[in-house]
Motif scaffolding. Structure first.
Motif, PDB file in Angstrom:
ATOM      1  N   GLN A   1      -2.232   9.522  -3.539  1.00 26.01           N
ATOM      2  CA  GLN A   1      -2.706   8.496  -4.466  1.00 26.01           C
ATOM      3  C   GLN A   1      -1.884   7.219  -4.327  1.00 26.01           C
ATOM      4  OE1 GLN A   1      -5.232   8.647  -6.941  1.00 26.01           O
ATOM      5  NE2 GLN A   1      -5.933  10.494  -5.895  1.00 26.01           N
ATOM      6  N   ARG A   2      -2.397   6.132  -4.894  1.00 21.46           N
ATOM      7  CA  ARG A   2      -1.715   4.840  -4.835  1.00 21.46           C
ATOM      8  C   ARG A   2      -0.264   4.932  -5.297  1.00 21.46           C
ATOM      9  NH1 ARG A   2      -0.795   1.032  -8.863  1.00 21.46           N
ATOM     10  NH2 ARG A   2      -0.764  -1.148  -8.219  1.00 21.46           N
TER      11      ARG A   2
ATOM     12  N   SER B   1       1.603   3.541  -1.862  1.00 24.22           N
ATOM     13  CA  SER B   1       1.931   2.113  -1.929  1.00 24.22           C
ATOM     14  C   SER B   1       3.069   1.848  -2.901  1.00 24.22           C
ATOM     15  CB  SER B   1       0.657   1.357  -2.319  1.00 24.22           C
ATOM     16  OG  SER B   1       0.929   0.301  -3.184  1.00 24.22           O
TER      17      SER B   1
END
Ligand code: MTE
Ligand code: CO
Length: 390
Positions: free
Chosen positions: A239-240, A244
């Motif tokens: 997931q983000r 990230s």
């Protein structure tokens, strides 16, 4: 004393006027003289206050428990408001039987009470590049320490029956941000709690009412608030918030991911920039907090001279697994400038590193997981400032 003190010799208003009756404050609030003890935001840190953070006033607290109304808040989409009757928790994915629980259903499982710190991975993140924010509220206040009451996640997963291929879980929040994080099944079955009480009362809305996930010792981002779904899978979801964000960019340009555990760390809370020494030379109390995501704190050292001489601090209060520890160091201040630091050593023998040692290994591009030693410079007037020394 030679001159009579009117506060003793004269009758005071609180002695002559009746006080508030028991029905004035059905839910009690702190006395008005403590109205500066509040969570504070640093407005320039984020573009708006909905996806933002405020900070626990560590400099104004003592002991190890964070009062509910002072627990820092970190929301990616604001604090959701969910009526308890509308609450649902779903368990699906690689399970024998997908299940949905109401809050009442959760209350029928055996409960546990545990005190744990929760630290945002970004705590002290602004300090990577050097001394930035003037106050331990802002440098270290993305942490709170609360007694949670909840059901072991293991009990709910056992109820649903995890299939043998089930190696990970995905925890998902019901807020506008829909926060989602992958957690290895070993941790989920070990000490995670599905919590509905904090310090004895219902979770505050800000902390995920009615239910949040407690992931002891691991970064705050994984403690999903307003928990609505647990999916069991055979690999992480990438997931983000785990690719990230919440990854650590290393000097070679690659990022480390899944750095979940919060390593040992400490900070002197008094004196500190928001809490100077006001009494002048003489008997002086230094106090602070230490914690480790690997267990208990074995020892805390304090230096008055920027690390030339270290003294063993006194720990007071319960020494609990993955919980804040309170330390004190009492000394006779001669009024000369001080360079104060604390250094935590946890039960594994790990010693809290200097910021320079961290940067040597991690480089200068990191945000998360800064557990370096904090320095306060105290001048002869007792004023404290955030500095770095090498
Ligand atoms: N859970 C949901 N659903 N939404 C969020 O925005 N923020 C995460 C985590 N869980 C968040 C969430 C982050 S980054 C942190 S540090 C903690 O919750 C903050 O918890 P607190 O508000 O109780 O301090
Ligand atoms: Co966070």
């Amino acid at each position: 004393a030679a001159t009579p003190d009117p506060l003793i010799t004269q009758v005071q208003p609180w002695n002559t006027v009746l006080g508030d009756g028991v029905d004035v404050h059905p839910y009690g609030m702190p006395v008005k003289y403590e109205s500066d003890v509040i969570r504070r935001n640093v407005p320039w840190l984020t573009a708006d206050s909905v996806s933002s953070i405020n900070f626990t006033p560590l400099h104004a607290l003592d002991g190890i428990i964070t009062p509910n109304g002072l627990c820092f808040e970190r929301h990616h989409g604001g604090a959701a408001e969910i009526p308890k009757e509308d609450y649902r928790l779903m368990i699906n994915g690689l399970v024998d039987e997908p299940l949905v629980f109401t809050l009442d259903d959760l209350m029928r499982f055996p409960r546990e009470n545990r005190i744990h710190f929760m630290e945002c991975a970004a705590n002290s993140g602004m300090e990577w590049a050097g001394a930035q924010l003037n106050g331990c509220q802002f440098t270290h206040g993305m942490i709170h320490n609360v007694m949670y009451t909840g059901v072991p996640l293991r009990a709910l997963l056992e109820e649903a029956g995890v299939k043998t291929e089930g190696k990970w879980i995905l925890a998902e929040g019901a807020d506008a941000a829909g926060m989602t994080r992958s957690i290895p099944i070993e941790k989920a079955l070990d000490d995670c709690l599905v919590a509905f009480k904090m310090n004895g009362e219902a979770l505050r809305k800000e902390q995920g009412y009615p239910v949040r996930l407690v992931v002891p010792g691991w970064e705050g981002n994984m403690w999903v608030k307003w928990l609505r779904r647990i999916e069991v899978g055979d690999k992480p979801w990438e997931q983000r918030e785990e690719t990230s964000k919440y990854t650590d960019l290393m000097p070679n340009g690659k990022a480390r991911k899944f750095t979940w555990v919060m390593d040992a760390k400490s900070v002197i809370t008094n004196p500190s920039p928001q809490a100077p020494i006001t009494h002048g030379p003489g008997r002086t109390v230094i106090t602070g907090l230490a914690w480790s995501g690997h267990g208990t704190i074995k020892r805390v050292d304090v230096t008055l001279d920027g690390g030339v001489n270290w003294h063993t601090a006194r720990l007071s209060g319960p020494s609990l697994d993955k919980s804040l520890h309170r330390f004190y160091f009492e000394f006779d201040w001669d009024g000369s400038p001080l360079l104060l630091q604390s250094r935590a050593i946890d039960e594994t023998g790990y010693v809290q590193p200097t910021k320079d040692a961290l940067r040597k290994f991690r480089g200068n591009n990191s945000i998360y997981h800064n557990n370096g030693i904090q320095t306060w410079s105290v001048n002869k007037d007792g004023e404290a400032e955030n500095v770095e020394i090498s």
